[in-house]
Design a protein around this motif. Structure first.
Motif, short mmCIF file in Angstrom:
data_model
loop_
_atom_site.label_atom_id
_atom_site.label_comp_id
_atom_site.label_asym_id
_atom_site.label_seq_id
_atom_site.Cartn_x
_atom_site.Cartn_y
_atom_site.Cartn_z
N GLY A 168 19.27 49.58 38.10
CA GLY A 168 19.18 48.59 37.04
C GLY A 168 20.27 47.55 37.02
N ALA A 169 20.30 46.85 35.87
CA ALA A 169 21.18 45.70 35.75
C ALA A 169 22.66 46.05 35.81
CB ALA A 169 20.89 44.98 34.43
N LEU A 170 23.03 47.23 35.31
CA LEU A 170 24.44 47.60 35.32
C LEU A 170 25.03 47.48 36.72
CD1 LEU A 170 26.96 48.81 33.92
CD2 LEU A 170 26.04 51.08 34.46
N TRP A 171 24.31 47.98 37.71
CA TRP A 171 24.84 48.02 39.07
C TRP A 171 24.53 46.77 39.88
CZ3 TRP A 171 28.14 51.68 40.89
CH2 TRP A 171 28.34 52.79 40.07
N ASP A 172 23.52 45.99 39.47
CA ASP A 172 23.18 44.80 40.24
C ASP A 172 23.91 43.56 39.74
OD1 ASP A 172 22.00 43.10 42.07
OD2 ASP A 172 20.14 42.90 40.95
N VAL A 173 23.75 43.21 38.46
CA VAL A 173 24.44 42.03 37.95
C VAL A 173 25.75 42.36 37.25
CG1 VAL A 173 22.41 40.56 37.84
CG2 VAL A 173 22.95 42.02 35.89
N GLY A 174 25.94 43.64 36.90
CA GLY A 174 27.22 44.04 36.32
C GLY A 174 28.43 43.67 37.17
N PRO A 175 28.36 43.86 38.51
CA PRO A 175 29.52 43.48 39.33
C PRO A 175 29.87 42.00 39.22
CG PRO A 175 28.09 44.95 40.56
CD PRO A 175 27.36 44.61 39.29
N HIS A 176 28.87 41.13 39.06
CA HIS A 176 29.16 39.70 38.92
C HIS A 176 29.96 39.44 37.64
CE1 HIS A 176 26.77 38.57 42.34
NE2 HIS A 176 25.67 39.08 41.82
N ALA A 177 29.60 40.13 36.56
CA ALA A 177 30.33 39.96 35.31
C ALA A 177 31.77 40.44 35.46
CB ALA A 177 29.62 40.72 34.20
N LEU A 178 31.95 41.61 36.04
CA LEU A 178 33.29 42.18 36.18
C LEU A 178 34.17 41.36 37.12
CD1 LEU A 178 32.30 45.95 36.34
CD2 LEU A 178 33.41 44.76 34.44
N ALA A 179 33.56 40.76 38.13
CA ALA A 179 34.34 39.98 39.09
C ALA A 179 34.99 38.77 38.43
CB ALA A 179 33.45 39.52 40.25
N VAL A 180 34.43 38.29 37.34
CA VAL A 180 35.03 37.19 36.59
C VAL A 180 35.96 37.72 35.49
CG1 VAL A 180 34.54 35.26 35.02
CG2 VAL A 180 33.15 35.60 37.08
N LEU A 181 35.55 38.78 34.80
CA LEU A 181 36.34 39.29 33.68
C LEU A 181 37.68 39.89 34.11
CD1 LEU A 181 33.60 41.05 31.51
CD2 LEU A 181 34.86 38.96 30.94
N LEU A 182 37.68 40.71 35.15
CA LEU A 182 38.88 41.47 35.49
C LEU A 182 40.07 40.58 35.86
CD1 LEU A 182 37.32 44.45 37.48
CD2 LEU A 182 38.04 44.39 35.11
N PRO A 183 39.89 39.54 36.67
CA PRO A 183 41.06 38.71 36.99
C PRO A 183 41.64 37.98 35.79
CG PRO A 183 39.22 38.21 38.46
CD PRO A 183 38.69 39.08 37.38
N VAL A 184 40.79 37.71 34.79
CA VAL A 184 41.24 36.93 33.64
C VAL A 184 41.81 37.82 32.54
CG1 VAL A 184 40.53 35.31 31.84
CG2 VAL A 184 39.57 35.11 34.14
N LEU A 185 41.12 38.93 32.22
CA LEU A 185 41.52 39.78 31.10
C LEU A 185 42.30 41.02 31.52
CD1 LEU A 185 38.34 39.72 28.83
CD2 LEU A 185 40.31 38.18 28.83
N GLY A 186 42.30 41.35 32.80
CA GLY A 186 43.01 42.53 33.27
C GLY A 186 42.06 43.70 33.49
N ARG A 187 42.60 44.75 34.09
CA ARG A 187 41.77 45.90 34.42
C ARG A 187 41.19 46.54 33.16
NH1 ARG A 187 43.75 50.94 33.71
NH2 ARG A 187 45.91 51.13 33.00
N VAL A 188 40.09 47.22 33.32
CA VAL A 188 39.43 47.88 32.19
C VAL A 188 40.05 49.25 31.97
CG1 VAL A 188 37.25 48.87 31.37
CG2 VAL A 188 37.27 46.63 32.51
N THR A 189 40.39 49.55 30.72
CA THR A 189 40.98 50.85 30.37
C THR A 189 40.05 51.74 29.57
OG1 THR A 189 41.98 49.93 28.36
CG2 THR A 189 43.31 49.87 30.39
N ARG A 190 39.04 51.13 28.93
CA ARG A 190 38.11 51.92 28.10
C ARG A 190 36.74 51.26 28.13
NH1 ARG A 190 39.74 54.18 22.21
NH2 ARG A 190 40.89 55.56 23.62
N VAL A 191 35.70 52.10 28.19
CA VAL A 191 34.32 51.61 28.29
C VAL A 191 33.44 52.34 27.28
CG1 VAL A 191 32.32 51.33 29.80
CG2 VAL A 191 34.62 51.23 30.78
N ALA A 192 32.67 51.56 26.54
CA ALA A 192 31.55 52.08 25.74
C ALA A 192 30.30 51.36 26.20
CB ALA A 192 31.78 51.86 24.25
N ALA A 193 29.14 52.03 26.16
CA ALA A 193 27.91 51.43 26.67
C ALA A 193 26.71 51.94 25.91
CB ALA A 193 27.75 51.75 28.16
N GLY A 194 25.70 51.10 25.82
CA GLY A 194 24.46 51.48 25.17
C GLY A 194 23.30 50.73 25.79
N ASP A 195 22.10 51.24 25.56
CA ASP A 195 20.89 50.67 26.14
C ASP A 195 20.10 49.89 25.10
OD1 ASP A 195 21.19 51.78 28.76
OD2 ASP A 195 20.68 53.72 27.92
#
Length: 302
Positions: A168-195
């Motif tokens: 699904g989308a988490l693994w296909d387009v999710g990487p594109h989102a993280l590739a922009v977020l991580l360099p700007v906001l820093g590494r992720v330390t906590r994750v919550a998720a829902g469908d």
């Protein structure tokens, strides 16, 4: 010239990887391998190179691999290629498990090969420039990302992609989102998720500097609701990621340039190397666990 082997025979391999390698002045495409021999032969004929019946034979014939295969298959090819001393030009996500991502990183580190993971937007100059400027500016409190694709419609080249349907989308387009977020906001330390409806996935991320972000992802959005939005909010106001102006094949040509620059300089610190790819997989895996268990997942310090 660097000799590249192309692993994969689908639309992305043909229209992005293959086209960019064929056009690049310093890349020599020396062969194609795929799990479907007929499709490998057809793609090889298109680019005037041999089709290889065994992956190992193509690894032996090249100096670098370009991989456009499902992530679990990619990880195995990458480990074998890196162990043989071949440089890595890989696609996102690096793998589908953290264990496989670690195997790729370990193989690349042991052999000392250069590596680049192709998060498409990061190789468009407009996007890369924005990410660099936003990261340098700092002061961001939060960000909102929407990535709604619609790939399962009739005529889509990805409609029959088994791994995308399964993961699904988490693994296909999710990487594109993280590739922009991580360099700007820093590494992720906590994750919550829902469908949500129809494979919609929502993430709430906490980053190392205290900033937060929300990410909404879909591969099966109504065609009229397809969207790609990245907005950052902070002390400097509101900034929105610009649209990419070039084709995916052009962006892949930039990725080739950057891999060759790593090889030429003898450096192994590319901002989107396999270590960054592994960081992204770690967030995706944590989000998958958070969805499954209905809980919040804390990520360990690197």
């Amino acid at each position: 010239m660097m000799r590249f082997g192309l692993f994969g025979t689908g639309h992305w391999a043909a229209q992005t990887h293959g086209a960019a390698l064929d056009a690049h002045p310093r890349a020599e495409l020396v062969g194609v391998w795929g799990r479907n021999r007929d499709r490998a032969a057809a793609l090889a004929t298109r680019y005037g190179v041999p089709a290889f019946g065994e992956a190992e034979a193509l690894i032996e014939a090249c100096e670098a691999v370009a991989v456009a295969l499902p992530p679990d298959v990619q990880a195995e090819i990458a480990v074998r290629a890196a162990s043989a001393g071949r440089h890595l030009l890989l696609d996102k996500p690096l793998a589908l498990t953290l264990a496989d991502a670690d195997r790729v990183v370990d193989a690349a580190t042991r052999s000392g090969v250069a590596s680049v993971v192709f998060f498409t937007g990061r190789y468009h100059p407009e996007v890369a420039g924005f990410v660099a400027a936003a990261a340098a500016a700092g002061g961001w409190h939060t960000a909102r990302v929407i990535r709604f694709a619609s790939i399962f419609q009739s005529g889509s080249p990805y409609a029959q992609s088994a791994w995308r349907r399964e993961r699904g989308a988490l693994w296909d387009v999710g990487p594109h989102a993280l590739a922009v977020l991580l360099p700007v906001l820093g590494r992720v330390t906590r994750v919550a998720a829902g469908d949500g409806v129809g494979g919609l996935v929502h993430l709430l991320l906490t980053h190392s500097g205290g900033a937060t972000s929300t990410v909404s992802l879909s591969l099966d959005a109504p065609p009229a609701a397809v969207a790609a939005e990245f907005t950052f909010y902070g002390t400097n106001g509101i900034e929105t990621l610009p649209s990419a102006g070039a084709s995916a094949a052009t962006a892949f040509g930039v990725a080739i340039d950057q891999l060759l620059a790593e090889v030429d300089a003898g450096t192994r610190d590319h901002r989107c190397d396999v270590r960054f790819g592994r960081e992204v997989v770690g967030v995706l895996a944590a989000a998958e666990t958070a969805r499954t268990l209905g809980t919040v997942i804390d990520l360990p310090n690197p």
